[in-house]
Design a protein around this motif. Structure first.
Motif, PDB file in Angstrom:
ATOM      1  N   UNK A  45       0.822  -1.206   0.000  1.00  0.00           N
ATOM      2  CA  UNK A  45       0.000   0.000   0.000  1.00  0.00           C
ATOM      3  C   UNK A  45       0.859   1.260   0.000  1.00  0.00           C
ATOM      4  N   UNK A  46       1.991   1.249   0.702  1.00  0.00           N
ATOM      5  CA  UNK A  46       2.848   2.436   0.715  1.00  0.00           C
ATOM      6  C   UNK A  46       3.472   2.649  -0.661  1.00  0.00           C
ATOM      7  N   UNK A  47       3.842   1.565  -1.367  1.00  0.00           N
ATOM      8  CA  UNK A  47       4.359   1.712  -2.731  1.00  0.00           C
ATOM      9  C   UNK A  47       3.273   2.229  -3.668  1.00  0.00           C
ATOM     10  N   UNK A  48       2.047   1.774  -3.478  1.00  0.00           N
ATOM     11  CA  UNK A  48       0.945   2.248  -4.321  1.00  0.00           C
ATOM     12  C   UNK A  48       0.715   3.743  -4.125  1.00  0.00           C
ATOM     13  N   UNK A  49       0.794   4.194  -2.884  1.00  0.00           N
ATOM     14  CA  UNK A  49       0.607   5.627  -2.611  1.00  0.00           C
ATOM     15  C   UNK A  49       1.739   6.437  -3.235  1.00  0.00           C
ATOM     16  N   UNK A  50       2.979   5.958  -3.111  1.00  0.00           N
ATOM     17  CA  UNK A  50       4.110   6.652  -3.716  1.00  0.00           C
ATOM     18  C   UNK A  50       3.960   6.708  -5.235  1.00  0.00           C
ATOM     19  N   UNK A  51       3.555   5.599  -5.843  1.00  0.00           N
ATOM     20  CA  UNK A  51       3.374   5.559  -7.293  1.00  0.00           C
ATOM     21  C   UNK A  51       2.226   6.455  -7.732  1.00  0.00           C
ATOM     22  N   UNK A  52       1.161   6.533  -6.947  1.00  0.00           N
ATOM     23  CA  UNK A  52       0.050   7.424  -7.279  1.00  0.00           C
ATOM     24  C   UNK A  52       0.514   8.882  -7.250  1.00  0.00           C
ATOM     25  N   UNK A  53       1.296   9.232  -6.239  1.00  0.00           N
ATOM     26  CA  UNK A  53       1.809  10.596  -6.160  1.00  0.00           C
ATOM     27  C   UNK A  53       2.716  10.901  -7.351  1.00  0.00           C
ATOM     28  N   UNK A  54       3.518   9.924  -7.751  1.00  0.00           N
ATOM     29  CA  UNK A  54       4.389  10.128  -8.906  1.00  0.00           C
ATOM     30  C   UNK A  54       3.572  10.254 -10.191  1.00  0.00           C
ATOM     31  N   UNK A  55       2.536   9.443 -10.338  1.00  0.00           N
ATOM     32  CA  UNK A  55       1.663   9.542 -11.513  1.00  0.00           C
ATOM     33  C   UNK A  55       0.975  10.907 -11.541  1.00  0.00           C
ATOM     34  N   UNK A  56       0.586  11.415 -10.399  1.00  0.00           N
ATOM     35  CA  UNK A  56      -0.026  12.751 -10.329  1.00  0.00           C
ATOM     36  C   UNK A  56       0.964  13.833 -10.742  1.00  0.00           C
ATOM     37  N   UNK A  57       2.220  13.708 -10.289  1.00  0.00           N
ATOM     38  CA  UNK A  57       3.239  14.687 -10.676  1.00  0.00           C
ATOM     39  C   UNK A  57       3.503  14.635 -12.184  1.00  0.00           C
ATOM     40  N   UNK A  58       3.531  13.428 -12.748  1.00  0.00           N
ATOM     41  CA  UNK A  58       3.739  13.294 -14.193  1.00  0.00           C
ATOM     42  C   UNK A  58       2.570  13.942 -14.943  1.00  0.00           C
ATOM     43  N   UNK A  59       1.345  13.704 -14.482  1.00  0.00           N
ATOM     44  CA  UNK A  59       0.170  14.306 -15.131  1.00  0.00           C
ATOM     45  C   UNK A  59       0.243  15.829 -15.074  1.00  0.00           C
ATOM     46  N   UNK A  60       0.611  16.385 -13.934  1.00  0.00           N
ATOM     47  CA  UNK A  60       0.744  17.833 -13.807  1.00  0.00           C
ATOM     48  C   UNK A  60       1.853  18.366 -14.718  1.00  0.00           C
ATOM     49  N   UNK A  61       2.940  17.620 -14.813  1.00  0.00           N
ATOM     50  CA  UNK A  61       4.049  18.029 -15.668  1.00  0.00           C
ATOM     51  C   UNK A  61       3.642  18.018 -17.141  1.00  0.00           C
ATOM     52  N   UNK A  62       2.897  17.003 -17.543  1.00  0.00           N
ATOM     53  CA  UNK A  62       2.424  16.930 -18.921  1.00  0.00           C
ATOM     54  C   UNK A  62       1.486  18.094 -19.216  1.00  0.00           C
ATOM     55  N   UNK A  63       0.566  18.362 -18.306  1.00  0.00           N
ATOM     56  CA  UNK A  63      -0.408  19.440 -18.519  1.00  0.00           C
ATOM     57  C   UNK A  63       0.258  20.815 -18.592  1.00  0.00           C
ATOM     58  N   UNK A  64       1.392  20.976 -17.940  1.00  0.00           N
ATOM     59  CA  UNK A  64       2.060  22.284 -17.950  1.00  0.00           C
ATOM     60  C   UNK A  64       3.229  22.350 -18.927  1.00  0.00           C
ATOM     61  N   UNK A  65       3.440  21.306 -19.734  1.00  0.00           N
ATOM     62  CA  UNK A  65       4.552  21.296 -20.683  1.00  0.00           C
ATOM     63  C   UNK A  65       4.326  22.361 -21.759  1.00  0.00           C
ATOM     64  N   UNK A  66       5.333  23.185 -21.990  1.00  0.00           N
ATOM     65  CA  UNK A  66       5.215  24.304 -22.935  1.00  0.00           C
ATOM     66  C   UNK A  66       4.880  23.853 -24.355  1.00  0.00           C
ATOM     67  N   UNK A  67       5.420  22.713 -24.769  1.00  0.00           N
ATOM     68  CA  UNK A  67       5.202  22.227 -26.135  1.00  0.00           C
ATOM     69  C   UNK A  67       3.746  21.830 -26.387  1.00  0.00           C
ATOM     70  N   UNK A  68       3.015  21.500 -25.338  1.00  0.00           N
ATOM     71  CA  UNK A  68       1.616  21.088 -25.491  1.00  0.00           C
ATOM     72  C   UNK A  68       0.624  22.235 -25.365  1.00  0.00           C
TER      73      UNK A  68
END
Length: 163
Positions: A45-68
């Motif tokens: 469960x702790x790995x799942x929470x860490x991975x969820x937080x990382x997936x959220x950061x990746x999603x935020x990074x994609x949404x704010x990427x200048x090229x997109x």
């Protein structure tokens, strides 16, 4: 009192000791199994929470990427999504998209409009996700053309790559 300690007429029962020892060992084994199961569940469960937080950061990074970005910084361009989504029409932009992220994690991104008319899938290759897949979604606004905007969802699916 002396008779109680020095009484040599006691009956020796060796089998009672074996039974008591067996019960103690069985109890310890059950306790160890329950504790290890609890630890493994907590660790997963702790790995799942860490991975969820990382997936959220990746999603935020994609949404704010200048090229997109579309005409405004908070809007994703449908034309750019077309270029980098599968099948890829702009290989350089697609490679630049994935070069921004760690190679330890495999992920794919999907952008869908809320009305279901448009769908873009961004992934490195044809390989499917394996193992424990964690997904995170964020709401986005998509610029279909300069006069048309629609709401949508950006979903990132993340899984660990084992070498």
């Amino acid at each position: 009192m002396c008779l109680f300690i020095n009484d040599e007429q006691a009956i020796l029962e060796p089998h009672n000791d074996i039974l008591a020892t067996a019960l103690v060992v069985i109890g310890f084994v059950i306790f160890a199994a329950v504790m290890s199961n609890a630890y493994l569940t907590y660790d997963e469960q702790s790995h799942s929470i860490e991975n969820y937080e990382e997936a959220s950061r990746i999603a935020e990074s994609i949404a704010s990427w200048d090229e997109l970005q579309g005409t405004r910084p908070d809007i994703l361009s449908a034309d750019t999504l077309e270029d980098i989504s599968y099948p890829v029409s702009d290989i350089d932009k697609h490679d630049l998209f994935f070069a921004r992220f760690s190679t330890n994690n495999e992920f794919s991104a999907e952008v869908r409009t809320d009305d279901g008319k448009h769908h873009w899938s961004i992934h490195k290759s044809q390989t499917e996700a394996s193992g424990n897949v964690i997904a995170a979604s964020i709401p986005v606004i998509i610029e279909i053309n300069p006069a048309q905007y629609t709401s949508g969802t950006l979903t990132v699916r993340l899984w660990k790559r084992y070498i």
